[in-house]
Design a protein around this motif. Structure first.
Motif, PDB file in Angstrom:
ATOM      1  N   SER A 186       0.813  -1.212   0.000  1.00 42.10           N
ATOM      2  CA  SER A 186       0.000   0.000   0.000  1.00 42.10           C
ATOM      3  C   SER A 186       0.845   1.261   0.000  1.00 42.10           C
ATOM      4  O   SER A 186       1.612   1.492   0.937  1.00 42.10           O
ATOM      5  CB  SER A 186      -0.904   0.018   1.242  1.00 42.10           C
ATOM      6  OG  SER A 186      -1.386   1.316   1.504  1.00 42.10           O
ATOM      7  N   PRO A 187       0.717   2.113  -1.023  1.00 44.64           N
ATOM      8  CA  PRO A 187       1.451   3.371  -1.036  1.00 44.64           C
ATOM      9  C   PRO A 187       1.109   4.275   0.145  1.00 44.64           C
ATOM     10  O   PRO A 187       1.974   4.966   0.682  1.00 44.64           O
ATOM     11  CB  PRO A 187       1.027   4.017  -2.360  1.00 44.64           C
ATOM     12  CG  PRO A 187       0.558   2.904  -3.215  1.00 44.64           C
ATOM     13  CD  PRO A 187      -0.067   1.924  -2.268  1.00 44.64           C
ATOM     14  N   VAL A 188      -0.158   4.258   0.554  1.00 45.05           N
ATOM     15  CA  VAL A 188      -0.571   5.087   1.687  1.00 45.05           C
ATOM     16  C   VAL A 188       0.116   4.614   2.963  1.00 45.05           C
ATOM     17  O   VAL A 188       0.650   5.413   3.739  1.00 45.05           O
ATOM     18  CB  VAL A 188      -2.103   5.053   1.866  1.00 45.05           C
ATOM     19  CG1 VAL A 188      -2.505   5.860   3.095  1.00 45.05           C
ATOM     20  CG2 VAL A 188      -2.800   5.591   0.633  1.00 45.05           C
ATOM     21  N   ALA A 189       0.125   3.311   3.175  1.00 48.89           N
ATOM     22  CA  ALA A 189       0.752   2.761   4.372  1.00 48.89           C
ATOM     23  C   ALA A 189       2.263   3.008   4.369  1.00 48.89           C
ATOM     24  O   ALA A 189       2.856   3.333   5.414  1.00 48.89           O
ATOM     25  CB  ALA A 189       0.460   1.268   4.485  1.00 48.89           C
ATOM     26  N   ILE A 190       2.880   2.883   3.201  1.00 51.79           N
ATOM     27  CA  ILE A 190       4.319   3.130   3.106  1.00 51.79           C
ATOM     28  C   ILE A 190       4.633   4.573   3.453  1.00 51.79           C
ATOM     29  O   ILE A 190       5.587   4.859   4.192  1.00 51.79           O
ATOM     30  CB  ILE A 190       4.835   2.764   1.700  1.00 51.79           C
ATOM     31  CG1 ILE A 190       4.864   1.239   1.538  1.00 51.79           C
ATOM     32  CG2 ILE A 190       6.230   3.350   1.458  1.00 51.79           C
ATOM     33  CD1 ILE A 190       5.146   0.772   0.137  1.00 51.79           C
ATOM     34  N   GLY A 191       3.850   5.511   2.945  1.00 45.63           N
ATOM     35  CA  GLY A 191       4.043   6.924   3.265  1.00 45.63           C
ATOM     36  C   GLY A 191       3.927   7.192   4.748  1.00 45.63           C
ATOM     37  O   GLY A 191       4.716   7.953   5.328  1.00 45.63           O
ATOM     38  N   GLN A 192       2.958   6.559   5.400  1.00 46.72           N
ATOM     39  CA  GLN A 192       2.789   6.720   6.849  1.00 46.72           C
ATOM     40  C   GLN A 192       3.946   6.064   7.610  1.00 46.72           C
ATOM     41  O   GLN A 192       4.382   6.566   8.652  1.00 46.72           O
ATOM     42  CB  GLN A 192       1.457   6.134   7.304  1.00 46.72           C
ATOM     43  CG  GLN A 192       0.237   6.901   6.826  1.00 46.72           C
ATOM     44  CD  GLN A 192       0.144   8.303   7.413  1.00 46.72           C
ATOM     45  OE1 GLN A 192       0.682   8.596   8.468  1.00 46.72           O
ATOM     46  NE2 GLN A 192      -0.554   9.187   6.707  1.00 46.72           N
ATOM     47  N   GLY A 247      -8.630   4.632   7.950  1.00 47.09           N
ATOM     48  CA  GLY A 247      -9.589   5.409   7.177  1.00 47.09           C
ATOM     49  C   GLY A 247      -9.313   5.399   5.691  1.00 47.09           C
ATOM     50  O   GLY A 247      -9.884   6.206   4.950  1.00 47.09           O
ATOM     51  N   THR A 248      -8.448   4.517   5.225  1.00 52.25           N
ATOM     52  CA  THR A 248      -8.050   4.510   3.813  1.00 52.25           C
ATOM     53  C   THR A 248      -8.690   3.348   3.052  1.00 52.25           C
ATOM     54  O   THR A 248      -9.042   2.310   3.625  1.00 52.25           O
ATOM     55  CB  THR A 248      -6.515   4.387   3.673  1.00 52.25           C
ATOM     56  OG1 THR A 248      -6.094   3.092   4.131  1.00 52.25           O
ATOM     57  CG2 THR A 248      -5.814   5.468   4.496  1.00 52.25           C
ATOM     58  N   GLU A 249      -8.820   3.549   1.743  1.00 49.41           N
ATOM     59  CA  GLU A 249      -9.297   2.471   0.876  1.00 49.41           C
ATOM     60  C   GLU A 249      -8.299   1.318   0.847  1.00 49.41           C
ATOM     61  O   GLU A 249      -8.693   0.150   0.735  1.00 49.41           O
ATOM     62  CB  GLU A 249      -9.538   3.006  -0.534  1.00 49.41           C
ATOM     63  CG  GLU A 249     -10.681   3.990  -0.645  1.00 49.41           C
ATOM     64  CD  GLU A 249     -10.889   4.501  -2.053  1.00 49.41           C
ATOM     65  OE1 GLU A 249     -10.339   3.900  -3.003  1.00 49.41           O
ATOM     66  OE2 GLU A 249     -11.598   5.515  -2.218  1.00 49.41           O
ATOM     67  N   ASP A 250      -7.021   1.644   0.946  1.00 43.55           N
ATOM     68  CA  ASP A 250      -5.990   0.598   0.931  1.00 43.55           C
ATOM     69  C   ASP A 250      -6.139  -0.352   2.119  1.00 43.55           C
ATOM     70  O   ASP A 250      -5.928  -1.568   1.989  1.00 43.55           O
ATOM     71  CB  ASP A 250      -4.591   1.231   0.949  1.00 43.55           C
ATOM     72  CG  ASP A 250      -4.106   1.627  -0.433  1.00 43.55           C
ATOM     73  OD1 ASP A 250      -4.898   1.497  -1.392  1.00 43.55           O
ATOM     74  OD2 ASP A 250      -2.952   2.079  -0.551  1.00 43.55           O
ATOM     75  N   PHE A 251      -6.505   0.185   3.283  1.00 44.22           N
ATOM     76  CA  PHE A 251      -6.703  -0.676   4.458  1.00 44.22           C
ATOM     77  C   PHE A 251      -7.871  -1.630   4.233  1.00 44.22           C
ATOM     78  O   PHE A 251      -7.770  -2.832   4.512  1.00 44.22           O
ATOM     79  CB  PHE A 251      -6.947   0.178   5.705  1.00 44.22           C
ATOM     80  CG  PHE A 251      -7.305  -0.636   6.922  1.00 44.22           C
ATOM     81  CD1 PHE A 251      -6.343  -1.353   7.610  1.00 44.22           C
ATOM     82  CD2 PHE A 251      -8.622  -0.690   7.369  1.00 44.22           C
ATOM     83  CE1 PHE A 251      -6.676  -2.116   8.727  1.00 44.22           C
ATOM     84  CE2 PHE A 251      -8.965  -1.447   8.485  1.00 44.22           C
ATOM     85  CZ  PHE A 251      -7.987  -2.154   9.162  1.00 44.22           C
ATOM     86  N   LYS A 252      -8.953  -1.091   3.699  1.00 42.52           N
ATOM     87  CA  LYS A 252     -10.123  -1.933   3.437  1.00 42.52           C
ATOM     88  C   LYS A 252      -9.788  -3.013   2.419  1.00 42.52           C
ATOM     89  O   LYS A 252     -10.172  -4.173   2.568  1.00 42.52           O
ATOM     90  CB  LYS A 252     -11.282  -1.069   2.938  1.00 42.52           C
ATOM     91  CG  LYS A 252     -11.815  -0.100   3.981  1.00 42.52           C
ATOM     92  CD  LYS A 252     -12.870   0.817   3.399  1.00 42.52           C
ATOM     93  CE  LYS A 252     -13.319   1.856   4.442  1.00 42.52           C
ATOM     94  NZ  LYS A 252     -14.293   2.828   3.869  1.00 42.52           N
ATOM     95  N   GLU A 253      -9.053  -2.614   1.371  1.00 43.12           N
ATOM     96  CA  GLU A 253      -8.680  -3.581   0.337  1.00 43.12           C
ATOM     97  C   GLU A 253      -7.705  -4.620   0.888  1.00 43.12           C
ATOM     98  O   GLU A 253      -7.852  -5.826   0.624  1.00 43.12           O
ATOM     99  CB  GLU A 253      -8.052  -2.862  -0.852  1.00 43.12           C
ATOM    100  CG  GLU A 253      -7.339  -3.757  -1.862  1.00 43.12           C
ATOM    101  CD  GLU A 253      -8.237  -4.779  -2.535  1.00 43.12           C
ATOM    102  OE1 GLU A 253      -7.695  -5.717  -3.150  1.00 43.12           O
ATOM    103  OE2 GLU A 253      -9.487  -4.644  -2.452  1.00 43.12           O
ATOM    104  N   SER A 281      -5.159  -5.409  -4.367  1.00 44.84           N
ATOM    105  CA  SER A 281      -4.936  -4.453  -5.457  1.00 44.84           C
ATOM    106  C   SER A 281      -5.116  -3.053  -4.872  1.00 44.84           C
ATOM    107  O   SER A 281      -6.240  -2.564  -4.739  1.00 44.84           O
ATOM    108  CB  SER A 281      -5.935  -4.696  -6.593  1.00 44.84           C
ATOM    109  OG  SER A 281      -5.758  -3.757  -7.628  1.00 44.84           O
ATOM    110  N   PHE A 282      -4.023  -2.432  -4.529  1.00 45.56           N
ATOM    111  CA  PHE A 282      -4.077  -1.157  -3.808  1.00 45.56           C
ATOM    112  C   PHE A 282      -4.253   0.011  -4.761  1.00 45.56           C
ATOM    113  O   PHE A 282      -3.626   0.082  -5.820  1.00 45.56           O
ATOM    114  CB  PHE A 282      -2.812  -0.960  -2.979  1.00 45.56           C
ATOM    115  CG  PHE A 282      -2.669  -1.936  -1.857  1.00 45.56           C
ATOM    116  CD1 PHE A 282      -3.543  -1.882  -0.766  1.00 45.56           C
ATOM    117  CD2 PHE A 282      -1.689  -2.914  -1.867  1.00 45.56           C
ATOM    118  CE1 PHE A 282      -3.421  -2.787   0.280  1.00 45.56           C
ATOM    119  CE2 PHE A 282      -1.557  -3.813  -0.825  1.00 45.56           C
ATOM    120  CZ  PHE A 282      -2.431  -3.757   0.259  1.00 45.56           C
ATOM    121  N   SER A 283      -5.091   0.966  -4.350  1.00 53.57           N
ATOM    122  CA  SER A 283      -5.348   2.154  -5.152  1.00 53.57           C
ATOM    123  C   SER A 283      -4.468   3.331  -4.736  1.00 53.57           C
ATOM    124  O   SER A 283      -4.376   4.331  -5.457  1.00 53.57           O
ATOM    125  CB  SER A 283      -6.811   2.565  -5.026  1.00 53.57           C
ATOM    126  OG  SER A 283      -7.106   2.976  -3.702  1.00 53.57           O
TER     127      SER A 283
END
Length: 260
Positions: free
Chosen positions: A204-210, A238-244, A256-258
Motif C-alpha cells: 500500500s502506497p498510503v501505508a508506506i508513506g505513513q 480510514g483509507t481504501e488501501d486498508f479496506k482492500e 490491489s491497492f489504489s
C-alpha cells in the motif's frame, strides 16, 4: 519537463532520476539541487509513481561532491544560507517524501553526494563504490545533513572517524557499517534496485508513506516517535488501501491497492 543537469524517466511505476554531469563527476551545484527538487516533487505528485530511484550518470560517480567553485569565496552568512537552502530544497525534502526513494550508488559518493544518498530512504551500492565526507580537508564541515545522518546510520564513533579523517570507505565496509543495504556488481545495480522496487510496489502506497513518516519521527528533536506511529497507524484505518488489504487477506487473494 526538460532539465539541463539531470535525466528523468518513469516506467512501470518506477521513477528514475539520473544526475547527468559526468564531466564534473556529477557534482552538485545550486542549479542541479533546484532541478532535483523539482524532479522529486513532480514524481511524488504523480499517482502512477510508486518508487523513485536516484543514481549518477556513468561508471565513475554517483555524486563526487558539491561544486566547490560555486562557494569557495562565500562569506559566513552566504555559507550558512547555502547549507540551509540546500537542506530545505533537497536533502530534508527527500528524507520526508512520502514516495520511497532508493539511492543506487554507482562509484564515488563523496561530500554532498553521500549526504544525498543518506537522505534517501535506503541505499544500494555497486561493488566499486567509494563513500566519504572529505569536507574537513577543505576547511569546512558537511553542511547538507552529513553530521546528523551519518551518526544515525553508522553510529557516533564511526561517523566521527569518517568525518575527522576525511577518508573514504569501500562498498563492503559501508555494508558492514550499515550505511548501505546491499552491494552488487555495477552492471547489475539498477536491475537489482528495480527488483527491490517491484517488491515495494506490491504494498500500500498510503501505508508506506505513513511508515516513512513514523520512522523519521524517531530522529526528530522534540517529536515522540511512538505517538507519531500511533497517529499514523490510526490514519491507515480510514483509507481504501486498508479496506482492500484486509478484505484481500480474508478472501485469500492478492490485494490491489489504489493508493487512497
Amino acid at each position: 519537463m526538460n532539465f539541463e543537469n539531470i535525466l528523468v524517466t518513469s516506467e512501470n511505476g518506477i521513477g528514475q532520476i539520473t544526475i547527468n554531469r559526468p564531466s564534473k563527476l556529477n557534482a552538485l551545484n545550486v542549479a542541479t539541487i533546484q532541478e532535483l527538487h523539482t524532479a522529486f516533487e513532480n514524481l511524488d505528485a504523480d499517482a502512477e509513481t510508486k518508487v523513485i530511484i536516484i543514481t549518477g550518470e556513468g561508471e565513475k560517480a554517483f555524486v563526487a561532491g558539491a561544486d566547490i567553485s560555486e562557494f569557495a569565496h562565500f562569506t559566513v552568512e552566504e555559507g550558512a544560507q547555502l547549507a540551509q537552502q540546500g537542506q530545505e530544497l533537497l536533502f530534508d525534502f527527500v528524507e520526508n517524501l512520502r514516495t520511497p526513494v532508493i539511492a543506487a550508488v554507482n562509484g564515488f559518493a563523496l561530500g554532498g553526494g553521500l549526504e544525498l544518498a543518506m537522505a534517501c530512504h535506503f541505499r544500494v551500492a555497486s561493488d566499486n563504490a567509494k563513500m566519504g565526507l572529505p569536507e574537513v580537508s577543505l576547511g569546512v564541515i558537511p553542511g547538507y545533513g552529513g553530521t546528523q545522518r551519518l551518526p544515525q546510520l553508522v553510529g557516533k564513533g564511526r561517523a566521527m572517524e569518517m568525518i575527522m579523517t576525511a577518508g573514504m570507505i569501500d562498498a563492503e565496509t559501508a555494508k558492514t557499517y550499515g550505511l548501505v543495504n546491499h552491494v552488487v556488481p555495477q552492471t547489475e545495480l539498477l536491475e537489482f534496485v528495480k527488483g527491490i522496487a517491484s517488491k515495494i510496489m506490491r504494498n500500500s502506497p498510503v501505508a508506506i508513506g505513513q511508515a516513512i513518516k513514523a520512522v523519521n519521527a524517531n530522529f526528530k528533536d522534540g517529536v515522540d516517535g511512538y505517538k507519531t506511529e500511533i497517529k499514523s497507524f490510526g490514519k491507515c484505518f480510514g483509507t481504501e488501501d486498508f479496506k482492500e488489504g484486509t478484505t484481500a487477506f480474508l478472501e485469500k487473494r492478492k490485494a490491489s491497492f489504489s493508493g487512497k
